[in-house]
Scaffold this active site. Structure first.
Site, PDB file in Angstrom:
ATOM      1  N   GLU A  34      40.576  33.782  56.255  1.00  7.24           N
ATOM      2  CA  GLU A  34      41.608  34.818  56.244  1.00  7.24           C
ATOM      3  C   GLU A  34      41.346  35.993  57.187  1.00  7.24           C
ATOM      4  O   GLU A  34      41.112  37.121  56.733  1.00  7.24           O
ATOM      5  CB  GLU A  34      41.810  35.341  54.814  1.00  7.24           C
ATOM      6  CG  GLU A  34      42.168  34.246  53.825  1.00  7.24           C
ATOM      7  CD  GLU A  34      42.617  34.783  52.469  1.00  7.24           C
ATOM      8  OE1 GLU A  34      42.435  35.978  52.209  1.00  7.24           O
ATOM      9  OE2 GLU A  34      43.165  33.998  51.688  1.00  7.24           O
ATOM     10  N   GLU A  42      43.078  27.234  49.547  1.00  4.12           N
ATOM     11  CA  GLU A  42      43.075  28.070  48.339  1.00  4.12           C
ATOM     12  C   GLU A  42      44.477  28.111  47.774  1.00  4.12           C
ATOM     13  O   GLU A  42      45.443  28.285  48.516  1.00  4.12           O
ATOM     14  CB  GLU A  42      42.675  29.529  48.626  1.00  4.12           C
ATOM     15  CG  GLU A  42      41.212  29.770  48.816  1.00  4.12           C
ATOM     16  CD  GLU A  42      40.893  31.247  49.061  1.00  4.12           C
ATOM     17  OE1 GLU A  42      41.616  32.127  48.547  1.00  4.12           O
ATOM     18  OE2 GLU A  42      39.928  31.502  49.792  1.00  4.12           O
TER      19      GLU A  42
HETATM   20  C1  FCB Z   1      41.971  35.239  48.814  1.00  2.00           C
HETATM   21  C2  FCB Z   1      40.480  35.218  49.070  1.00  2.00           C
HETATM   22  C3  FCB Z   1      39.667  34.732  47.910  1.00  2.00           C
HETATM   23  C4  FCB Z   1      40.197  35.230  46.582  1.00  2.00           C
HETATM   24  C5  FCB Z   1      41.687  34.986  46.485  1.00  2.00           C
HETATM   25  C6  FCB Z   1      42.289  35.419  45.174  1.00  2.00           C
HETATM   26  O1  FCB Z   1      42.576  36.154  49.658  1.00  2.00           O
HETATM   27  O2  FCB Z   1      40.186  34.404  50.179  1.00  2.00           O
HETATM   28  O3  FCB Z   1      38.331  35.106  48.124  1.00  2.00           O
HETATM   29  O4  FCB Z   1      39.859  36.536  46.401  1.00  2.00           O
HETATM   30  O5  FCB Z   1      42.347  35.630  47.534  1.00  2.00           O
END
Ligand code: FCB
Length: 440
Positions: free
Chosen positions: A166, A345
């Site tokens: 990110e 994620e």
């Molecule tokens: C993302 C992050 C991860 C976690 C999630 C909820 O932005 O990469 O580490 O905190 O959000």
């Protein structure tokens, strides 16, 4: 009832990050990172929480891998802490740090779990921050050296190498709003950091391939779909322009080789210094791209819409809107020539309660995941090449500025005792993996 079957080799997994779970912040020669410094600064984190202990994964990794086996996951996305292996960011290597990741990877392989490694999940060595951090181009070269070191040690067993997690959060939240480490609030710095993250990514991809030509290299981007509030042309235009100004900042340089015009306009005099050859370095072909998805933003001609009538929100205040995931995947697939994709994620924070029988019934998290799995499957039918899915997260953990107040885990962590309890959503996920399908 509809059944959504996934391809037989679909890589179901779980994700974590070093600072959020490892703890052992000053053990076995680990150096200080910007997140240690930030969380130790009063007032920065909810309840004064820190990652000093977190989930004690540094010591409990064998049990956590046993937990992964219990869930039946095929892959584990984790990050390595730069400061464990290079305590000041460059120079002296800490063998105990390398040994830890060596043991972790061996244990994953023994459990038949594919390691999916992220080199940078936000924990820059404080030593490098003291020299300007990501605002200083030298940090890019240090990062490439760190990447090569890790690949040389682990590349015989780790196939998936991710440079950054990110970059937009590092840029905007770390250097513009200052809610994350290193807590800088400066537009000029933020744009220069963005470009240096991209440069470091390019250098690291070269370093990874130079160290081992067989492994796969990629990056993880977080993307929030930008939707219009209504079908009115001015709302549609507002959503498009919001997408162009924020979400394309990293997609365009990586997959088109230039920064988007909308970003130039927005940045004005704060556009970064770009050296000859940088854009070619940044836009090298990747073996995969990871996408993190949590929610969407909605825009009208008047600006961002803060609350949608009738919508469900998570504990983070993020709207639950799974169809936006499918729309976003199809959009980027149409607009860019992308390599194979992984959802790296996706998950949700809700208030969990332990019931009298000791179980954690978390139907909202379960349903959140189910809807997002289904929308991903539909996007695959639309032609998007998604190869795997990593749920955030294996464990409840240190949620950055929110400390331990937000729980995303498939497994509950009792921070007093470090006891792990698989939640209903975790048990359900195990069944999804076993059957390789979602039913609704
Ligand atoms: C993302 C992050 C991860 C976690 C999630 C909820 O932005 O990469 O580490 O905190 O959000």
């Amino acid at each position: 009832m509809t059944t959504y079957q996934f391809p037989h080799n679909f890589l179901w997994g779980v994700a974590t990050a070093a600072y959020q779970i490892e703890g052992a912040w000053n053990e076995d020669g680990r150096g200080e990172s910007i997140w240690d410094r930030f969380s130790h600064t009063p007032g920065k984190i909810t309840n004064g929480d820190t990652g000093d202990i977190a989930c004690e994964h540094y010591h409990r990794y064998p049990a956590d891998i046993a937990l992964m086996r219990q869930l039946g996951v095929k892959a584990y996305r984790f990050s390595t802490a730069w400061t464990r292996v290079l305590p000041s960011g460059r120079g002296r290597i800490n063998p105990q740090g390398l040994d830890f990741y060596d043991r972790l990877v061996d244990a994953l392989c023994a459990a038949n779990i594919e390691p999916f490694l992220t080199l940078y999940h936000w924990d820059l060595p404080q030593g490098l921050q003291d020299e300007g951090g990501w605002d200083n181009r030298e940090t890019c070269y240090a990062f490439a050296d760190y990447a090569a070191l890790m690949v040389k040690r682990l590349g015989d067993r780790v196939n998936y190498w991710t440079t950054f997690n990110e970059p937009s959060v590092i840029t905007y939240i770390g250097h513009l709003t200052g809610e994350h480490a290193p807590g800088i609030q400066d537009a000029r710095t933020a744009y220069q950091v963005a470009h240096h993250l991209m440069t470091a990514h390019g250098l690291a991809v070269q370093a990874i391939r130079g160290a081992n030509s067989k492994v796969d290299a990629g990056i993880v981007l977080n993307l929030w779909m930008a939707d219009p509030a209504t079908d009115a042309p001015e709302d549609i235009a507002a959503a498009e322009s919001a997408w162009d100004q924020t979400e394309t900042l990293f997609l365009d340089p990586i997959f088109k080789g230039h920064y988007p015009p909308a970003v130039y306009e927005l940045a004005g005099g704060n556009m970064p210094k770009i050296l000859n050859g940088d854009m070619a370095l940044i836009s090298q072909e990747l073996d995969f791209v990871g996408v993190n998805f949590y929610s969407r933003n909605v825009f009208s001609a008047k600006g961002k819409v803060d609350s949608i009538d009738g919508a469900e929100y998570t504990e983070m205040g993020w709207e639950v809107c799974a169809p936006a995931l499918r729309r976003m995947l199809v959009k980027i697939n149409n607009e860019y020539r992308l390599p194979p994709m992984y959802i790296t994620e996706n998950g949700a924070s809700f208030k969990d309660e332990v019931s009298a029988d000791g179980k954690i019934h978390d139907p909202r998290r379960l349903d959140y995941l189910k809807q997002h799995f289904i929308q991903t499957r539909l996007a695959m039918q639309d032609g998007v090449d998604v190869r795997g899915y990593m749920v955030w997260s294996l464990l409840d953990n240190f949620e950055w500025g929110h400390g331990f107040s937000k729980r995303f885990g498939l497994t509950r962590v009792d921070y007093e005792t470090q006891k792990r309890t698989v939640k209903d959503s975790g048990e359900w996920y195990a069944e999804v993996i076993r059957a390789n399908q979602v039913r609704e």
